[in-house]
Scaffold this motif. Structure first.
Motif, PDB file in Angstrom:
ATOM      1  N   GLU A   4       0.434  38.200  23.243  1.00 29.44           N
ATOM      2  CA  GLU A   4       1.317  37.777  22.396  1.00 29.44           C
ATOM      3  C   GLU A   4       0.316  37.375  21.214  1.00 29.44           C
ATOM      4  N   VAL A   5      -0.651  37.209  20.651  1.00 26.90           N
ATOM      5  CA  VAL A   5      -1.477  36.402  19.697  1.00 26.90           C
ATOM      6  C   VAL A   5      -0.494  37.603  18.814  1.00 26.90           C
ATOM      7  N   SER A   6      -1.352  38.647  17.978  1.00 25.58           N
ATOM      8  CA  SER A   6      -0.604  39.116  17.083  1.00 25.58           C
ATOM      9  C   SER A   6       0.231  39.171  16.410  1.00 25.58           C
ATOM     10  N   GLY A   7       1.720  39.054  17.712  1.00 19.61           N
ATOM     11  CA  GLY A   7       2.936  38.703  17.665  1.00 19.61           C
ATOM     12  C   GLY A   7       3.070  37.384  16.636  1.00 19.61           C
ATOM     13  N   THR A  16       1.352  29.247   8.603  1.00 21.75           N
ATOM     14  CA  THR A  16       0.984  30.701   9.985  1.00 21.75           C
ATOM     15  C   THR A  16       0.433  30.148  10.987  1.00 21.75           C
ATOM     16  N   TRP A  17       0.473  30.222  11.726  1.00 17.88           N
ATOM     17  CA  TRP A  17      -0.686  30.394  13.114  1.00 17.88           C
ATOM     18  C   TRP A  17      -2.438  30.444  12.482  1.00 17.88           C
ATOM     19  N   GLY A  18      -3.505  29.678  13.308  1.00 20.15           N
ATOM     20  CA  GLY A  18      -4.770  29.370  13.409  1.00 20.15           C
ATOM     21  C   GLY A  18      -5.317  28.861  14.376  1.00 20.15           C
ATOM     22  N   PHE A  67      -7.524  34.325   9.851  1.00 17.18           N
ATOM     23  CA  PHE A  67      -7.447  34.610  12.175  1.00 17.18           C
ATOM     24  C   PHE A  67      -7.101  35.761  11.991  1.00 17.18           C
ATOM     25  N   ALA A  68      -5.876  36.663  11.145  1.00 20.52           N
ATOM     26  CA  ALA A  68      -5.979  37.462  12.023  1.00 20.52           C
ATOM     27  C   ALA A  68      -6.852  38.499  10.865  1.00 20.52           C
ATOM     28  N   ALA A  69      -7.689  38.600  10.423  1.00 26.20           N
ATOM     29  CA  ALA A  69      -8.529  39.906  10.484  1.00 26.20           C
ATOM     30  C   ALA A  69      -9.859  39.441  11.443  1.00 26.20           C
ATOM     31  N   ALA A  70      -9.651  37.980  11.434  1.00 28.91           N
ATOM     32  CA  ALA A  70     -11.421  37.360  13.094  1.00 28.91           C
ATOM     33  C   ALA A  70     -10.392  38.341  14.094  1.00 28.91           C
ATOM     34  N   TRP A  71      -9.106  37.910  14.477  1.00 25.29           N
ATOM     35  CA  TRP A  71      -8.753  38.239  16.053  1.00 25.29           C
ATOM     36  C   TRP A  71      -9.295  39.694  16.794  1.00 25.29           C
ATOM     37  N   ALA A  73     -13.816  41.468  22.277  1.00 21.12           N
ATOM     38  CA  ALA A  73     -15.015  40.335  22.686  1.00 21.12           C
ATOM     39  C   ALA A  73     -14.572  38.832  24.228  1.00 21.12           C
ATOM     40  N   LEU A  74     -13.335  38.970  24.201  1.00 20.72           N
ATOM     41  CA  LEU A  74     -12.933  38.721  24.586  1.00 20.72           C
ATOM     42  C   LEU A  74     -13.510  38.586  26.750  1.00 20.72           C
TER      43      LEU A  74
END
Length: 291
Positions: free
Chosen positions: A136-139, A58-60, A146-150, A156-157
């Protein structure tokens, strides 16, 4: 590689699993932290996790177990240096997001890139490292944590808090003999502000999301204090005329550029001038942040 490398015999005591009552396992005896580096041009820095790791493939974000007595900011910077080659001084912390599992916490340190760098997979924990546009992150196939926090991190960005301090007013709120040496009293206050800039301010104190922020601090000085040599960690504005005029102009300038501005002053007249551009708190609010 699907098999994890052996842990060294001299590994840090933090490199261990924590097991919750429901059987869930979390890496980091003292908790864990990671770095979400934000580059306005390239996106956010993500790590494609090695197959052998927890939730491998996975990606984090680069991160890992904290050492004993190590704070989340220091731990995130250390881990991102070890795993992604993030150079010292290349980022400026912006905010903290904390995932609390009662027996374990994970702190995401959001940080702005202030000196561009190319990440380097410096150990076996990464398949790849990449700058990913935020849209593109959520894809991607994200690490569950990380998915839960994203979503909260993504929102907040766009938040860029600034505290603008009416130094003369705050100095005058403490009866410590400041009137005998106004310049010296202002310098002492600026030094305290510089220390504050290195520590997170609770999100609730700024009415902002997440859990803590490292806001930009702008200090307005005037009169006898105008020519003092100020700490380099601060953005110091030296009023050539009225301090109130300078502070109102600074608040308007920052609000116009998209910042969330908090003005620190107990001056009622000044409060009325800046309320259209900023939230206003009194001198006591700032003194309480010093602890």
């Amino acid at each position: 590689m699907s098999v994890p490398p052996p842990l060294p015999a001299d590994r840090n005591p933090g490199d261990a699993w924590v097991v919750a009552s429901d059987g869930a396992r979390y890496w980091g005896a003292f908790g864990a932290a990671g770095l979400l580096a934000i580059d306005d041009r390239r996106g956010v820095l993500l790590q494609h996790r090695a197959q052998w790791s927890h939730h491998g493939g996975t990606w984090g974000i680069p991160g890992g177990a904290l050492h004993a007595d190590e704070g989340p900011l220091a731990g995130a910077l250390r881990e991102s240096s070890e795993e992604a080659g993030v150079p010292p001084g290349a980022i400026a912390p912006r905010a903290l997001h904390v995932s609390d599992r009662e027996v374990w916490t994970y702190t995401t340190v959001m940080a702005d890139v202030i000196a561009e760098f190319d990440p380097v997979a410096a150990d076996a924990e990464s398949i790849a490292l990449a700058w990913v546009p935020t849209d593109e992150v959520s894809g991607l196939a994200l690490h569950p944590g990380f998915a839960a926090a994203w979503p909260a991190l993504r929102e907040a960005l766009g938040v860029r808090p600034v505290i603008v301090v009416d130094v003369a007013n705050v100095v005058g709120a403490v009866p410590d003999g400041w009137w005998q040496d106004r310049a010296g009293a202002a310098l002492r206050h600026l030094e305290r502000l510089a220390n504050l800039a290195a520590s997170p301010v609770p999100a609730g104190a700024l009415s902002l999301p997440l859990h803590g922020w490292f806001p930009r601090i702008v200090a307005v000085i005037e009169g006898d204090a105008r020519d003092i040599a100020a700490p380099t960690a601060l953005d110091v504005r030296r009023a050539q005329g009225s301090g109130d005029d300078t502070l109102a102009a600074v608040a308007s300038e920052l609000a116009g550029s998209g910042h969330q501005v908090t003005v620190v002053t107990s001056d009622r007249g000044l409060r009325a001038r800046v309320e259209a551009d900023a939230s206003v708190v009194g001198a006591r609010w700032l003194l309480d942040q010093f602890g």
